[in-house]
Design a protein around this motif. Structure first.
Motif, mmCIF file in Angstrom:
data_model
loop_
_atom_site.group_PDB
_atom_site.id
_atom_site.type_symbol
_atom_site.label_atom_id
_atom_site.label_comp_id
_atom_site.label_asym_id
_atom_site.label_seq_id
_atom_site.Cartn_x
_atom_site.Cartn_y
_atom_site.Cartn_z
ATOM 1 N N ARG A 1 51.437 46.803 11.300
ATOM 2 C CA ARG A 1 51.320 46.477 9.873
ATOM 3 C C ARG A 1 51.767 47.675 9.059
ATOM 4 O O ARG A 1 51.610 48.828 9.469
ATOM 5 C CB ARG A 1 49.881 46.110 9.514
ATOM 6 N N CYS A 2 52.340 47.385 7.889
ATOM 7 C CA CYS A 2 52.832 48.437 7.000
ATOM 8 C C CYS A 2 52.294 48.222 5.584
ATOM 9 O O CYS A 2 52.107 47.082 5.148
ATOM 10 C CB CYS A 2 54.356 48.447 6.940
ATOM 11 N N ILE A 3 52.074 49.329 4.900
ATOM 12 C CA ILE A 3 51.771 49.306 3.467
ATOM 13 C C ILE A 3 52.967 49.917 2.762
ATOM 14 O O ILE A 3 53.279 51.096 2.973
ATOM 15 C CB ILE A 3 50.504 50.097 3.130
ATOM 16 N N VAL B 1 51.291 44.712 1.457
ATOM 17 C CA VAL B 1 50.964 44.802 2.877
ATOM 18 C C VAL B 1 51.792 43.758 3.614
ATOM 19 O O VAL B 1 51.852 42.589 3.213
ATOM 20 C CB VAL B 1 49.466 44.545 3.122
ATOM 21 N N TYR C 1 44.385 43.943 5.697
ATOM 22 C CA TYR C 1 44.735 42.770 4.892
ATOM 23 C C TYR C 1 45.845 41.977 5.582
ATOM 24 O O TYR C 1 46.668 42.527 6.311
ATOM 25 C CB TYR C 1 45.197 43.194 3.500
ATOM 26 N N HIS D 1 50.287 51.951 12.613
ATOM 27 C CA HIS D 1 50.486 51.532 11.233
ATOM 28 C C HIS D 1 51.336 52.563 10.500
ATOM 29 O O HIS D 1 51.443 53.721 10.936
ATOM 30 C CB HIS D 1 49.141 51.388 10.511
ATOM 31 N N LEU E 1 43.570 48.805 3.658
ATOM 32 C CA LEU E 1 44.565 47.780 3.354
ATOM 33 C C LEU E 1 45.330 47.338 4.595
ATOM 34 O O LEU E 1 45.929 46.262 4.604
ATOM 35 C CB LEU E 1 45.545 48.274 2.290
ATOM 36 N N PHE E 2 45.326 48.155 5.650
ATOM 37 C CA PHE E 2 45.986 47.737 6.885
ATOM 38 C C PHE E 2 45.285 46.526 7.509
ATOM 39 O O PHE E 2 45.844 45.863 8.382
ATOM 40 C CB PHE E 2 46.030 48.888 7.893
ATOM 41 N N GLU F 1 49.297 39.516 5.892
ATOM 42 C CA GLU F 1 50.587 39.356 5.222
ATOM 43 C C GLU F 1 50.580 38.011 4.468
ATOM 44 O O GLU F 1 50.088 37.020 4.999
ATOM 45 C CB GLU F 1 51.709 39.340 6.246
#
Length: 291
Positions: free
Chosen positions: A130-132, A175, A150, A21, A147-148, A152
């Motif tokens: 996944r990215c924030i 996210v 959550y 992440h 939050l990772f 998209e």
């Protein structure tokens, strides 16, 4: 353990991947490079195992980026998006601000609308699950790695004046799940004939993801809440503080007096000196009036 991936077109990373992440921000000039120093320090203080990625455009010189290396981040040089000349002309700073002027606050002179669209290059970062994304004019006040988990596309509402704003998203924190197919679809939708996005990436993302998932407002607490909606403010629950409109590194901006506690907090994260216990900070008093 680091992993090696081929670099997508338009991106030039400085180092390899070390995590599944990533936190991602965008730096488009020396002002936002300064902002990123406070943001990156704040993220590192949460002891996240995630990578930190700084996308940076040609408007940033090496001297402005060098201080960011202290925080063990991946610097990724980013080309502007391959958009049509007509699109670029419609979204020049003068055109955007004339057709959709900012009336709630003042955007600094360094605000460059076209650069904002580089945010969508995040979807090219397929080395991450996944990215924030977090704007460089924000700081993280506690660990937000949850939050990772959550889906998209998840973003917090653009609430800073009234509760009626809950239907609009703010793209300062979101996210996303990188994917080349999504990036290509976004480019096509972004540069549709006669398309005009008055709030640049923010307007586009809400259009592209009409069924966006809501993050808690505390995950993107906009600074104007401090005096417009003080009843929403609770230091114990705020994950991300976002300095929308006037920036904390500006000297004597129009709302500096009203926002002094928030500005002082940003400077503490910039220098790493006298960072307070966030949960112990006093909340704003109800009844504050907008300056």
């Amino acid at each position: 353990m680091s992993r090696v991936f081929a670099s997508p077109e338009g991106l030039s990373p400085s180092s390899t991947v070390t995590a599944r992440h990533a936190f991602v921000t965008l730096v488009t000039n020396s002002d936002y490079a300064l902002g990123a120093r406070a943001l990156l320090r704040s993220i590192r203080l949460t002891r996240t195992p995630a990578d930190i990625v700084v996308l940076h455009t040609g408007g940033v010189d090496a001297a402005s980026l060098e201080p960011l290396t202290e925080f063990d981040c991946r610097l990724i040089q980013t080309d502007l998006l391959p958009l049509s000349d007509e699109f670029n002309a419609r979204h020049q700073r003068r055109n955007v601000h004339e057709q959709a002027p900012f009336t709630k606050g003042r955007k600094p002179d360094f605000h460059s609308p076209l650069d904002n669209f580089c945010k969508i290059r995040l979807w090219q970062l397929v080395e991450y699950e996944r990215c924030i994304f977090i704007d460089a004019d924000a700081i993280v006040l506690r660990n937000i790695d949850k939050l990772f988990l959550y889906p998209e596309f998840a973003a917090a509402p653009n609430v800073y004046e009234s509760l009626a704003d809950f239907h609009r998203l703010n793209s300062g924190v979101f996210v996303a799940e990188p994917a080349v197919a999504t990036f290509e679809k976004m480019l096509a939708a972004l540069d549709a004939p006669d398309a005009f996005w008055p709030r640049t990436d923010q307007t586009f993302l809400q259009s592209f993801f009409p069924d966006w998932h809501g993050l808690p407002v505390t995950m993107n607490m906009l600074q104007y809440v401090w005096f417009n909606l003080p009843e929403l403010w609770d230091w114990r629950s705020i994950g991300v503080l976002h300095y929308q409109y006037e920036k904390p590194w500006e000297k004597d901006h129009p709302r500096a007096d009203a926002l002094r506690p928030l500005i002082d907090l940003w400077h503490a994260f910039l220098t790493g000196e006298q960072i307070p216990d966030i949960a112990g900070l006093p909340n704003p008093q109800a009844g504050l009036t907008s300056p």
